[in-house]
Design a protein around this motif. Structure first.
Motif, short mmCIF file in Angstrom:
data_model
loop_
_atom_site.label_atom_id
_atom_site.label_comp_id
_atom_site.label_asym_id
_atom_site.label_seq_id
_atom_site.Cartn_x
_atom_site.Cartn_y
_atom_site.Cartn_z
N LEU A 1 0.85 -1.20 0.00
CA LEU A 1 0.00 0.00 0.00
C LEU A 1 0.88 1.24 0.00
CD1 LEU A 1 -2.79 -0.76 2.65
CD2 LEU A 1 -2.76 -1.28 0.21
N GLN B 1 -2.71 5.58 -2.52
CA GLN B 1 -4.00 4.90 -2.42
C GLN B 1 -4.78 5.39 -1.21
OE1 GLN B 1 -1.48 1.41 -2.54
NE2 GLN B 1 -2.95 0.42 -3.88
N GLY B 2 -4.06 5.98 -0.25
CA GLY B 2 -4.71 6.52 0.94
C GLY B 2 -3.96 7.74 1.43
N VAL C 1 -9.14 7.72 -4.19
CA VAL C 1 -8.22 7.71 -3.06
C VAL C 1 -9.00 7.79 -1.75
CG1 VAL C 1 -7.90 10.22 -2.96
CG2 VAL C 1 -6.07 8.70 -2.17
N LYS C 2 -8.57 7.04 -0.75
CA LYS C 2 -9.20 7.04 0.56
C LYS C 2 -8.52 8.07 1.46
CE LYS C 2 -11.53 3.61 -1.02
NZ LYS C 2 -12.88 3.85 -1.54
N VAL D 1 -8.54 1.29 2.45
CA VAL D 1 -8.00 0.92 1.14
C VAL D 1 -8.19 -0.57 0.86
CG1 VAL D 1 -5.93 0.87 -0.30
CG2 VAL D 1 -6.30 2.77 1.28
N SER E 1 -12.03 -0.96 -3.87
CA SER E 1 -10.81 -0.98 -3.07
C SER E 1 -10.03 -2.22 -3.45
CB SER E 1 -11.16 -0.99 -1.59
OG SER E 1 -11.88 0.17 -1.23
#
Length: 210
Positions: free
Chosen positions: A9, A82-83, A114-115, A169, A191
């Motif tokens: 991640l 991604q986060g 995107v989180k 994510v 996700s």
């Protein structure tokens, strides 16, 4: 050499200079507290491996400079994330008001799926508080993101903040995650789903900085 994780991640720390991004990261990864503040120059990252849903998750956490002169540089990393952990200082009303600016940057540069988790940092200095937890929660609710207050000094909610973002994510294969997935909006991008197959990103694991 075979990799010792199942999923990689990429997370990003954002917020004004001095809100405690590096301190929070050092507490989480190195389990230490920075006694002095040294502003991050450009961008740096650390790695940590956790377990989610029976899988080993390697987290690559990018620590960005909050000064305006570095915004052009750090914006290049938005699309890789991604986060995003977005921080403000609870003792700085200015850093709280600038959250909207950072969210605007995220909307412009980051991927649409995107989180994000909003963090009110330095909650250990409650005597100098300028932003209430209620204000933080209201702002987070406005943008539909999770919220919590943290303290690197007292190690309050530090692990919880990063884990909460990782769980946003990664969809963990259990009943609660299944229900959460079913509640997602139809137009929301999916996700990462943990499976028996490992996932790998073509990114070097060596620590580097600019």
């Amino acid at each position: 050499m075979s990799k010792n994780y199942d999923v990689l991640l990429k997370l990003l720390l954002l917020g004004d200079s001095g809100v405690g991004k590096t301190s929070l990261l050092c507490r989480y990864v190195d389990e230490e507290v920075r006694s002095t503040h040294v502003a991050t120059i450009g961008i740096d990252f650390k790695l940590k491996t956790i377990e989610l849903g029976g899988k080993r998750i390697r987290i690559q956490i990018w620590d960005t400079a909050g000064q305006e002169r570095f915004e052009t540089l750090t914006s290049q990393y938005y699309r890789r994330a991604q986060g995003i952990l977005l921080l403000y200082d609870i003792s700085s009303d200015k850093s709280f008001k600038n959250v909207r600016k950072w969210i605007s940057n995220i909307s412009e540069y980051a991927e649409s799926n995107v989180k994000m988790v909003l963090v009110g940092n330095k909650c250990d200095i409650d005597a100098g508080r300028q932003v209430t937890a209620k204000q933080g929660q209201q702002l987070a609710s406005e943008y539909g993101v999770k919220f919590l207050e943290c303290s690197a000094v007292k190690n309050l909610n530090v692990t919880e903040a990063f884990r909460k973002l990782a769980e946003e994510v990664v969809v963990v294969p259990n009943e609660n995650a299944k229900n959460r997935t079913l509640d997602r909006k139809e137009n929301e991008a999916p996700s990462i789903y943990l499976s028996s197959q490992s996932q790998e990103e073509g990114t070097s694991e060596n620590k580097c900085s600019c």
